[in-house]
Scaffold this active site. Structure first.
Site, mmCIF file in Angstrom:
data_model
loop_
_atom_site.group_PDB
_atom_site.id
_atom_site.type_symbol
_atom_site.label_atom_id
_atom_site.label_comp_id
_atom_site.label_asym_id
_atom_site.label_seq_id
_atom_site.Cartn_x
_atom_site.Cartn_y
_atom_site.Cartn_z
ATOM 1 N N VAL A 85 38.940 37.711 39.663
ATOM 2 C CA VAL A 85 40.297 38.073 40.071
ATOM 3 C C VAL A 85 41.143 38.258 38.812
ATOM 4 O O VAL A 85 41.307 37.326 38.016
ATOM 5 C CB VAL A 85 40.911 36.997 40.972
ATOM 6 N N LYS A 86 41.667 39.446 38.646
ATOM 7 C CA LYS A 86 42.517 39.731 37.493
ATOM 8 C C LYS A 86 43.950 39.286 37.789
ATOM 9 O O LYS A 86 44.542 39.688 38.793
ATOM 10 C CB LYS A 86 42.480 41.223 37.172
ATOM 11 N N ILE A 87 44.473 38.454 36.899
ATOM 12 C CA ILE A 87 45.813 37.908 37.056
ATOM 13 C C ILE A 87 46.608 38.209 35.789
ATOM 14 O O ILE A 87 46.132 37.948 34.678
ATOM 15 C CB ILE A 87 45.758 36.376 37.275
#
Length: 225
Positions: A85-87
């Site tokens: 998950v890119k945050i």
């Protein structure tokens, strides 16, 4: 160094996979928007093609940590293991990173322009930190050096996070990071093609074939001898 495709067009992904040893795919909201299709439809198509052992990086778009965490859970639920998950590396993002990592959900910290952003992301548990090489250059700084500095900070502080360099304009940038031992780079298909797109290479191969055919006959190979 892992080599990852930065694109969401399945035809381009398949083309790169056919010829090159790559380790997965990264996407972002802008890349998905260019497809003109529902995001999960595109992402599931990519996951089905690359398989469950390859990495797939997908970005959450909520502005607050609570929304990012909820998106992260949904992303992993829909796309399975080896989905990162890119945050974004902002205050709400660091809060979300800590929560997601505590749940065992792998995180890629994105939108990184400074080494201290990367350091905070690593301290928050991110598996990867993604500095934008070309965008940093366009701000008047040295994107390659920033990526190297981040790599050194991780190693000198005993942090397990790896650099996932992004936003390349040419193969020379990729070469410099590969020589330095950066953990991973995510690269557009045309830049990957450019790694071996060289007239000298093409000419050398053609010369070998011409010389062999002069000896054995046109169209002949080692199968025909």
């Amino acid at each position: 160094m892992k080599l990852i495709i930065d694109d969401a067009h399945i035809d381009l992904i398949k083309q790169v996979y056919e010829f090159y040893p790559v380790d997965g795919v990264t996407t972002n909201p802008s890349i998905l928007a260019k497809s003109g299709r529902p995001p999960y439809e595109v992402l599931k198509e990519i996951r089905e093609f690359i398989g469950e052992d390859a990495e797939l990086h997908v970005q959450a778009v909520s502005r607050d940590a609570e929304g990012m965490v909820k998106e992260g859970r949904r992303i992993v639920e829909e796309l399975g293991k080896n989905t990162y998950v890119k945050i974004p590396s902002v205050p709400e993002g660091f809060k979300a990173m800590k929560a997601l990592c505590a749940e065992g959900i792998p995180v890629t910290a994105t939108a990184i322009y400074t080494p201290m952003q990367a350091f905070l992301a690593a301290k928050s548990g991110a598996s990867y930190a993604a500095p934008y090489i070309n965008r940093i250059d366009n701000m008047g700084y040295n994107g390659i050096q920033v990526a190297k500095n981040i790599h050194d900070i991780f190693r000198n502080n005993g942090l397990k996070t790896e650099v996932l360099a992004a936003s390349f304009k040419n193969s020379q940038q990729l070469l410099e990071l590969c020589e330095y031992g950066i953990g991973a780079s995510t690269v557009a298909p045309d830049v990957i093609e450019g790694l071996v797109k060289n007239q000298a290479i093409t000419s050398a191969v053609e010369d070998f074939i011409s010389d062999f055919e002069a000896l054995t006959g046109e169209g002949k190979t080692m199968l025909d001898c």
